[in-house]
Scaffold this motif. Structure first.
Motif, mmCIF file in Angstrom:
data_model
loop_
_atom_site.group_PDB
_atom_site.id
_atom_site.type_symbol
_atom_site.label_atom_id
_atom_site.label_comp_id
_atom_site.label_asym_id
_atom_site.label_seq_id
_atom_site.Cartn_x
_atom_site.Cartn_y
_atom_site.Cartn_z
ATOM 1 N N GLU A 11 -6.238 -19.687 -3.036
ATOM 2 C CA GLU A 11 -5.698 -18.429 -3.551
ATOM 3 C C GLU A 11 -6.074 -17.309 -2.584
ATOM 4 O OE1 GLU A 11 -6.345 -15.362 -7.300
ATOM 5 O OE2 GLU A 11 -6.457 -17.531 -7.667
ATOM 6 N N LEU A 12 -5.091 -16.570 -2.172
ATOM 7 C CA LEU A 12 -5.288 -15.461 -1.237
ATOM 8 C C LEU A 12 -4.970 -14.147 -1.934
ATOM 9 C CD1 LEU A 12 -3.463 -17.011 1.854
ATOM 10 C CD2 LEU A 12 -5.906 -17.088 1.348
ATOM 11 N N ALA A 13 -5.675 -13.087 -1.535
ATOM 12 C CA ALA A 13 -5.455 -11.771 -2.126
ATOM 13 C C ALA A 13 -5.690 -10.705 -1.070
ATOM 14 C CB ALA A 13 -6.371 -11.562 -3.320
ATOM 15 N N ASP A 14 -4.918 -9.641 -1.165
ATOM 16 C CA ASP A 14 -5.104 -8.512 -0.255
ATOM 17 C C ASP A 14 -4.438 -7.288 -0.877
ATOM 18 O OD1 ASP A 14 -5.881 -7.006 1.856
ATOM 19 O OD2 ASP A 14 -4.903 -8.238 3.407
ATOM 20 N N THR A 15 -4.766 -6.133 -0.316
ATOM 21 C CA THR A 15 -4.243 -4.862 -0.832
ATOM 22 C C THR A 15 -3.318 -4.243 0.195
ATOM 23 O OG1 THR A 15 -6.284 -4.502 -2.076
ATOM 24 C CG2 THR A 15 -4.875 -2.594 -1.748
ATOM 25 N N PHE A 16 -2.239 -3.639 -0.289
ATOM 26 C CA PHE A 16 -1.299 -2.966 0.608
ATOM 27 C C PHE A 16 -0.840 -1.662 -0.025
ATOM 28 C CE2 PHE A 16 1.135 -5.705 -2.162
ATOM 29 C CZ PHE A 16 2.245 -4.965 -2.487
ATOM 30 N N ARG A 17 -0.226 -0.816 0.798
ATOM 31 C CA ARG A 17 0.210 0.504 0.342
ATOM 32 C C ARG A 17 1.721 0.635 0.486
ATOM 33 N NH1 ARG A 17 -2.635 5.172 -0.047
ATOM 34 N NH2 ARG A 17 -4.336 4.300 1.226
ATOM 35 N N LEU A 18 2.341 1.285 -0.500
ATOM 36 C CA LEU A 18 3.775 1.571 -0.449
ATOM 37 C C LEU A 18 3.994 3.073 -0.263
ATOM 38 C CD1 LEU A 18 5.321 -0.644 -3.299
ATOM 39 C CD2 LEU A 18 5.309 -1.065 -0.830
ATOM 40 N N PRO A 19 4.979 3.457 0.543
ATOM 41 C CA PRO A 19 5.302 4.878 0.668
ATOM 42 C C PRO A 19 5.697 5.451 -0.694
ATOM 43 C CG PRO A 19 6.393 3.594 2.378
ATOM 44 C CD PRO A 19 5.820 2.610 1.400
ATOM 45 N N PRO A 20 5.441 6.725 -0.966
ATOM 46 C CA PRO A 20 5.718 7.300 -2.287
ATOM 47 C C PRO A 20 7.189 7.218 -2.689
ATOM 48 C CG PRO A 20 4.314 8.749 -0.979
ATOM 49 C CD PRO A 20 4.789 7.679 -0.068
ATOM 50 N N ASP A 21 8.098 7.306 -1.725
ATOM 51 C CA ASP A 21 9.526 7.335 -2.034
ATOM 52 C C ASP A 21 10.185 5.973 -1.832
ATOM 53 O OD1 ASP A 21 9.118 7.341 0.650
ATOM 54 O OD2 ASP A 21 10.572 8.925 1.121
ATOM 55 N N PHE A 22 9.383 4.924 -1.764
ATOM 56 C CA PHE A 22 9.932 3.591 -1.537
ATOM 57 C C PHE A 22 9.994 2.835 -2.858
ATOM 58 C CE2 PHE A 22 9.447 -0.949 -0.525
ATOM 59 C CZ PHE A 22 10.521 -1.120 0.336
ATOM 60 N N GLU A 23 11.173 2.234 -3.137
ATOM 61 C CA GLU A 23 11.365 1.441 -4.346
ATOM 62 C C GLU A 23 11.589 -0.017 -3.945
ATOM 63 O OE1 GLU A 23 14.543 2.999 -6.628
ATOM 64 O OE2 GLU A 23 13.748 5.047 -6.669
#
Length: 251
Positions: free
Chosen positions: A208-220
């Protein structure tokens, strides 16, 4: 002369007696008539006192009837109230039993679903079908992180037991979606917090792999693509998942 005077006196006395008798009869007749009229009047029209007495008696009788009816209704109301309390208590008990039963049923169903999921997971490892043999993407979930705009993904990779050698490689994500009304594709370096960060794996059966990522505020986001690369020259293992199917917002 003497005989004629005597007869005159006798007639005069007799007439006087008749007159007195007539007077007595007349008076008696008047008394009897008056008494009869009095009693007739009493029989036909009660006096004010009698009417008042009769009215009071009727009022008292009506009051007693109303009082008896009031007591009857109060007794009936008490019975209905007691029955209602019993029914409410019974309903509460029934509702509690139903709620407890439903909770237990939900728990059992959740456990069954979990067991089915685990069984399918291990079956895929122990005895996979020909189309599922080799390295596979078993499951992907995305959850919101504690900070706004951050997300964490959890990816499960599996390999059938027929492969005795461990497998290793690297995982990258790519997201497709809309930004300002236009279709946009974001590669892993644009998503990961540290562009130098690489998500690597090495396992024999599953990992099992896990990581954190960020999305731009205006990205759907609409689609998540997973790219798994192993040894150089090997064909990457890829999988596409709809965002609405893998995203699990916190309750």
């Amino acid at each position: 002369m003497s005989d004629g005077s005597h007869r005159l006196i006798i007639r005069t006395a007799a007439q006087a007696r008749r007159r007195r008798l007539m007077v007595v009869v007349a008076v008696a007749t008047l008394l009897v008539s008056g008494w009869g009229i009095y009693w007739l009047g009493r029989l036909q029209a009660p006096t004010a006192i009698e009417r008042q007495v009769a009215s009071q008696q009727k009022i008292e009788s009506d009051r007693k009837l109303l009082l008896a009816e009031k007591r009857r209704l109060e007794a009936e109301n008490r019975k209905l109230s007691e029955r209602n309390v019993m029914l409410e208590r019974g309903a509460d008990v029934d509702q509690q039993a139903i709620s407890a039963l439903q909770t237990s049923l939900d728990d059992v169903q959740a456990q069954v679903a979990t067991l089915k999921k685990e069984l399918a997971f291990y079956r895929g490892i122990v005895s996979p079908s020909e189309t599922e043999a080799g390295l596979r993407l078993q499951e992907l979930q995305v959850h919101p992180a504690s900070e706004a705009g951050l997300y964490q993904f959890q990816l499960v990779l599996i390999q059938a037991v027929e492969h005795e050698s461990p497998v290793s490689g690297q995982v990258k994500l790519r997201l497709e979606g809309l930004q300002n009304g236009e279709s946009v594709s974001l590669a892993w370096p644009e998503l990961v917090l540290d562009s130098a960060d690489e998500l690597v794996f090495s396992f024999k059966y599953f990992q099992e792999l896990a990581d954190t990522f960020r999305l731009p505020p205006d990205f759907e986001p609409t689609l998540v693509e997973v790219i798994v690369t192993t040894e150089p020259g090997a064909e990457p293992v890829t999988g596409s998942f709809r965002w609405r199917e893998v995203f699990k917002p916190d309750d």
